[in-house]
Design a protein around this motif. Sequence first.
Motif, mmCIF file in Angstrom:
data_model
loop_
_atom_site.group_PDB
_atom_site.id
_atom_site.type_symbol
_atom_site.label_atom_id
_atom_site.label_comp_id
_atom_site.label_asym_id
_atom_site.label_seq_id
_atom_site.Cartn_x
_atom_site.Cartn_y
_atom_site.Cartn_z
ATOM 1 N N THR A 268 0.848 -1.180 0.000
ATOM 2 C CA THR A 268 0.000 0.000 0.000
ATOM 3 C C THR A 268 0.884 1.230 0.000
ATOM 4 O OG1 THR A 268 -1.792 -1.101 1.185
ATOM 5 C CG2 THR A 268 -1.746 1.300 1.258
ATOM 6 N N LEU A 269 0.729 2.063 -1.028
ATOM 7 C CA LEU A 269 1.504 3.292 -1.140
ATOM 8 C C LEU A 269 0.629 4.467 -0.711
ATOM 9 C CD1 LEU A 269 3.907 5.028 -2.070
ATOM 10 C CD2 LEU A 269 3.015 4.869 -4.410
ATOM 11 N N LYS A 270 1.095 5.200 0.282
ATOM 12 C CA LYS A 270 0.444 6.435 0.704
ATOM 13 C C LYS A 270 1.417 7.584 0.507
ATOM 14 C CE LYS A 270 -2.863 4.727 4.136
ATOM 15 N NZ LYS A 270 -3.362 4.889 5.526
ATOM 16 N N ALA A 271 0.913 8.721 0.006
ATOM 17 C CA ALA A 271 1.793 9.849 -0.272
ATOM 18 C C ALA A 271 1.095 11.160 0.039
ATOM 19 C CB ALA A 271 2.251 9.820 -1.722
ATOM 20 N N LYS A 272 1.929 12.180 0.314
ATOM 21 C CA LYS A 272 1.422 13.478 0.724
ATOM 22 C C LYS A 272 2.424 14.544 0.301
ATOM 23 C CE LYS A 272 -1.158 14.936 4.835
ATOM 24 N NZ LYS A 272 -1.449 14.544 6.237
ATOM 25 N N VAL A 273 1.938 15.733 -0.040
ATOM 26 C CA VAL A 273 2.807 16.830 -0.461
ATOM 27 C C VAL A 273 2.953 17.833 0.679
ATOM 28 C CG1 VAL A 273 3.123 18.716 -2.103
ATOM 29 C CG2 VAL A 273 2.135 16.556 -2.876
ATOM 30 N N PHE A 274 4.193 18.254 0.912
ATOM 31 C CA PHE A 274 4.504 19.245 1.948
ATOM 32 C C PHE A 274 5.251 20.415 1.311
ATOM 33 C CE2 PHE A 274 4.162 15.188 4.034
ATOM 34 C CZ PHE A 274 3.500 15.458 5.235
#
Length: 1008
Positions: free
Chosen positions: A815-821
């Motif tokens: 499971t790939l989870k990603a977020k932009v900061f």
Amino acid sequence: MKKLIIISILFFVYHDAVFSQKDYTKYVNPFIGTAEHGHTYPGAALPFGMIQLSPDTGIEGWDWCSGYHATDNSIIGFSHTHLSGTGVGDYGDILIMPFTGEVKFNSGSKANPGEGYRSRFNSEKEKAVPGYYSVFLEDYKINVELTAAKRAGFHKYSYSSEEANLMIDLFHGLQDATIESHINIIDENKIEGYRTSSGWAKRHTVYFYAEFSEDISNYIIEVDNNRTEDKSAEGRSVKASLKFDLSNNGLLLTKIGISHVSLEGAKKNLNAEIPHWDFDKSRNEANAEWNKLLSRIEVEGGSDDQKISYYTALYHTFLAPYLFSDVDQKYVGMDGKVKIADGFNMYTVFSLWDTFRALHPLLTILDEELTTDLIKSLIAKYEESGVLPVWELAANETWTMIGYHSIPVIVDAYMKGIRNFDIDKAYEAMVSSAMRDERGLEYYKEMGFIPMDKADDAVSTTLEYAYDDWCIAVMAEQLGKEEDYKYFMSRAKNYRNVFDNETKFMRGRYNSGFWKENFDPIAPSFLGSGEFTEGNSWQYTWFVPQDVTGLIDLMGGDKLFKEKLDSLFTVETDKEKYHMPSDVTGLIGQYAQGNEPSHHISYLYNYCGYPWSTQYITRKIMDQFFHSGRDGLCGNEDCGQMSAWYALSALGFYPVLPGSNEYSIGSTIFDKVTIHLNNGKDFTIAANNNSSENKYINSAKLNGKEYRKTYFTHNDILSGSNIEYEMSAEPNKQFGVEKEDRPNSKICDEFKTNVYNKNFVPIISPRRTLFANSIKAELTAYGSDIEIRYTLDGSEPTEKSQKYIKPIIQNDSFTLKAKVFGGGLQPSKTIEKLFKKSIVHDKADPFFEKDGIIYPRVLKNENFHPKYNAGGENGIIDGNFASTDFREPFWQGYEGVDCDIQIDLGKVLELNKISANFFERQDSWIFLPKKVTVSFSKDGLEFSEPVVICENEVIENHEAEIKTFIEELKNVQARYINFNAENVAVCPPFHKGAGGNAWIFIDEIIME
């Protein structure tokens, strides 16, 4: 005060006595729009009446939405309700057909009318004027004449013999499905009944009460194809053949009242409106009522063809909305309950996406009382349903088209001083409509635009919401609601969020913030396709009526704006490359007069200082697309909007921005125009030296004084002003070019578009989520000074999580989870994707074995539709999951046939689970399969007994949904799988396309 009242009364007495002496109906040709794609009907109706008594020549196909098309040469019969110029069919209730000879309960076909009760006719023996229609039925030698009151119809049949029959077909309808019907023979010359149907309007009932001038001598009733001797019958399909023995020169008169409330209401309506048996009296009364309304606008000069086109346009604008309350003011509410309209008439058929643009503004000029009733109707519908109408039909919200365009109708009237309604309730209703979390509003409110991967028609809807929000802001300012005013005026600038500064077009954006790739402004969108509504970017880029000045600035100033407008009218469409939606007609370059989004565009030259171009192009549009033949409309009439454009443009002005009280000036085709107002005053426009060549305004005067503006106001109209133009063959390029002389459309700079204070979510690729061996996942994000953080263990990414630098390669499920900061904004929402190792054909090429890996393949898959092929036979086991946009290239569609396939896994494997994804979108004729089965084999010869994965009952569903059906298996050993999804074959009776081919859409078969 008493003197003023007396003067007003004397004016209207004088007006009715003098102006109604002129027969304006002779300039009306109700056959205009019955050819090509106009979708009008030629039958008898009164202004805004409940009855539309007209012939039906066909019940299926897009060009038969009104039931009539000029290409036909046979008539099924005469029904009492019809829609004027819509792009979807419905109504056609209570059909009556006079005939002689053998009783046939089926209607017959166009190819062979004699097999049923249908009759051939010759269009040369048809006649139609406002409130009257006649035709000679060739097969029966019967002359039919029809006229109408508001809620009742009057039929006159002249038979060639004393034996006469009437067919009453309560199963008949226009592109809807009959649910139940009923007939009751009351006595020797009276009957009653009803028809309940489901179609575009989910459910509506029309009751009728009929009287005959002669007694019924015999009858035959058929219920669901079985004959009965009872006088009263009820069923899904009820038809009755009535026989009359005529002694009155072969004449039979029939009067019918209808009601949406009850049988009693239908009877009351008939007795109140046609209490006599004098057909000519009713016909003359209809003619007088039409003349009274048509005489509100007098035109002088112009050709006979132009006058016919003009008064027919006025006629068409006075047909809808339709009266919905009975003579006792009872009506059916949006909640299905019987109500009483207190102090107003209730109306239905609100085609608001079309009509807010010109029809309703025209009515504010001509009929303030009607406008008030229409607004009260809209408010009542809000109180009954909790939402202002979007496209309301027979007390049903159809949710057709986009925006919330009840709002500009209300605000435009309010700003013009029409305020005899509950203003607080109206404002409450407007804000409520704009603050809902549906139809893309949840994204629009948060992000300032609608992502095209999150909702249908995303760009168009964003643009139209922004305009509607401007209307709310205008109302809020008037009511002293300062915070609402600021909030909605800022939302009115949201159009900027879909304006691409690089291409200078409105353009689709994704939830990730990225612009749609491979952008082509000519490429059309179809309803529900994700970007534009019935058109393309060329046509929708100009829909910023609330801030034309702002759009000009975005384009680079007046000159560049004008040059782009010029290009709109010259860029041609490669017809071999592009298939335009059927609604996009009447093309000049990319400008589409046949569809509403283009209707204001020709007037935009006034806003950038080139008014002579508006004068030129509006004349060209009128000359090219409006004439007095049956094909005299270039697109759907759309409940009066197409004609309202012409009715105003031919006078020389148009409301580009309803709610602003300004009318943008064009070029009148008439020498003189006089509008007789409700307040007793006349507004006049004179065009001296006017002709087809002299289309340009050289100079103007308002009330005798020099006038250089390219607009005038509603107050100028109400005060009875006089405008006088001097026309010339060459444009005066000094007239109306200064900024102070241009129409006003500007949102102040202090208002900023809604700011999305978060980073956009990243994009995970590939689209495919299933893989056979290994997979390479990549992350991208929109913005600068940002970074992507991700996790592979299912945990929530933080600023301390792994930073994305290079592609992620994995050999097992994860499971790939990603977020932009970063970027000075709040972190984005988390995007999550499960990549699953599975039995899947995850290679683009068709080879069975590659690099030592055996891939499954589809051996047999022959029935899918070539337009919906998912990339080929292996498309449903390639690991690519589709969304609720069925036009995506990942769905396989099967029209009227089963999905019957065989899969070869390459070798015998142990299977523990099999599942399949199906799509249901009934408004696009897509249904869940009736039954899904699988069987297994090791050798491809002997298969196991079929295992049932699911069985589905066909029930009505108005949602677009993807459903996954799963079957757990117990140690099944197999190499070959036979998979069958059984199609319902035809659309069920409740569906508007009942009897037409049904579709199955399948996306992915997953084997584990």
